[in-house]
Design a protein around this motif. Sequence first.
Motif, short mmCIF file in Angstrom:
data_model
loop_
_atom_site.label_atom_id
_atom_site.label_comp_id
_atom_site.label_asym_id
_atom_site.label_seq_id
_atom_site.Cartn_x
_atom_site.Cartn_y
_atom_site.Cartn_z
N UNK A 1 0.83 -1.21 0.00
CA UNK A 1 0.00 0.00 0.00
C UNK A 1 0.86 1.25 0.00
N UNK A 2 1.90 1.28 0.84
CA UNK A 2 2.79 2.44 0.92
C UNK A 2 3.53 2.67 -0.39
N UNK A 3 4.03 1.58 -0.99
CA UNK A 3 4.77 1.70 -2.24
C UNK A 3 3.87 2.20 -3.36
N UNK A 4 2.67 1.63 -3.47
CA UNK A 4 1.75 2.03 -4.52
C UNK A 4 1.30 3.48 -4.36
N UNK A 5 1.07 3.89 -3.12
CA UNK A 5 0.62 5.26 -2.88
C UNK A 5 1.70 6.26 -3.28
N UNK A 6 2.92 5.99 -2.95
CA UNK A 6 4.02 6.88 -3.35
C UNK A 6 4.13 6.96 -4.87
N UNK A 7 4.02 5.81 -5.53
CA UNK A 7 4.12 5.78 -6.98
C UNK A 7 2.97 6.57 -7.62
N UNK A 8 1.76 6.36 -7.14
CA UNK A 8 0.60 7.04 -7.73
C UNK A 8 0.62 8.54 -7.45
N UNK A 9 1.11 8.94 -6.29
CA UNK A 9 1.23 10.37 -6.02
C UNK A 9 2.19 11.04 -7.01
N UNK A 10 3.31 10.40 -7.27
CA UNK A 10 4.28 10.96 -8.20
C UNK A 10 3.73 10.98 -9.62
N UNK A 11 3.02 9.93 -10.02
CA UNK A 11 2.42 9.91 -11.34
C UNK A 11 1.36 11.00 -11.48
N UNK A 12 0.55 11.18 -10.45
CA UNK A 12 -0.49 12.21 -10.49
C UNK A 12 0.13 13.61 -10.54
N UNK A 13 1.17 13.81 -9.75
CA UNK A 13 1.85 15.11 -9.76
C UNK A 13 2.37 15.44 -11.15
N UNK A 14 2.91 14.44 -11.83
CA UNK A 14 3.49 14.67 -13.16
C UNK A 14 2.45 15.04 -14.20
N UNK A 15 1.19 14.64 -14.01
CA UNK A 15 0.14 14.93 -14.98
C UNK A 15 -0.44 16.33 -14.82
N UNK A 16 -0.18 16.99 -13.71
CA UNK A 16 -0.71 18.34 -13.49
C UNK A 16 0.11 19.33 -14.31
N UNK A 17 -0.52 20.24 -15.06
CA UNK A 17 0.23 21.20 -15.87
C UNK A 17 1.17 22.06 -15.03
N UNK A 18 2.30 22.41 -15.62
CA UNK A 18 3.24 23.31 -14.95
C UNK A 18 2.64 24.71 -14.83
N UNK A 19 3.11 25.50 -13.87
CA UNK A 19 2.57 26.86 -13.69
C UNK A 19 2.77 27.70 -14.96
#
Length: 255
Positions: free
Chosen positions: A225-243
């Motif tokens: 659970x911890x590993x998957x959550x870290x991975x998904x957080x980073x993937x989600x962060x990368x999909x958000x447009x840059x400022x």
Amino acid sequence: MTYCVGILLREGLIMISDTRTNAGIDNISTYRKMHVLADSDDRLILCMSAGNLSVTQHVLGQLAEGLPPVAADEPPRRIDHMPTMFRAAQLVGEAVMTAGSELKPALVAAGVSSGISLLLGGRIGDGPIRLYLIYDAGNFIECGADTPFLQIGATAYGKPILDRAMTYESALDEAVKVGLLSFDSTIRSDLSVGLPFDMVVMPADPELPVIRRRIEVDDAYFADLSRRWSMLLNESRATIPDPPFLAQAGIVQRH
């Protein structure tokens, strides 16, 4: 410090606590924060604690032996005798007040933090499952459907995901997952909270079994659970447009 969370849903109650105690960087140990106050055919009542360990143990000792009776010819008042969860919360609050009046003057004089807080949850007879937060003064509040969780201890890091993901209508298995993610967030940012965790899942349907589990350091599900959550957080962060204002200013982001 410690971290405990209680989640009250239409489908049941989840209580999770860590086991780390911290009396300075050279005195960190493991101590169970989840305590069974009553466990019989007609009731299951659990208490999770945060704060001064000696005051907490004084409260638990009073509850085990029974508080003084109202009349001299009556037996000591115990959790096993309480007719409702509200009355049980009142009894625990009284024990907290008594412990405070007996212990706190000396602790304060010695410069020792004496505060405690408790989460009390469970069910008596055919009554509904209840969850209470009992404060250091012995007063308490009840968990409601609008905000279906209560926390004590190091609450800041684990609260955001509970605020975002938890509702009274959440499924029990989903709520267990979110509760554990709340703990994962906390132990990553607060060294005073740590594994093992103690967890109890009490379904609202009395015909279903109560799940009691200790999540150890090598627990396979929690690690995944911890590993998957870290991975998904980073993937989600990368999909958000840059400022966009940085690009407008001629600042090119490197990826």
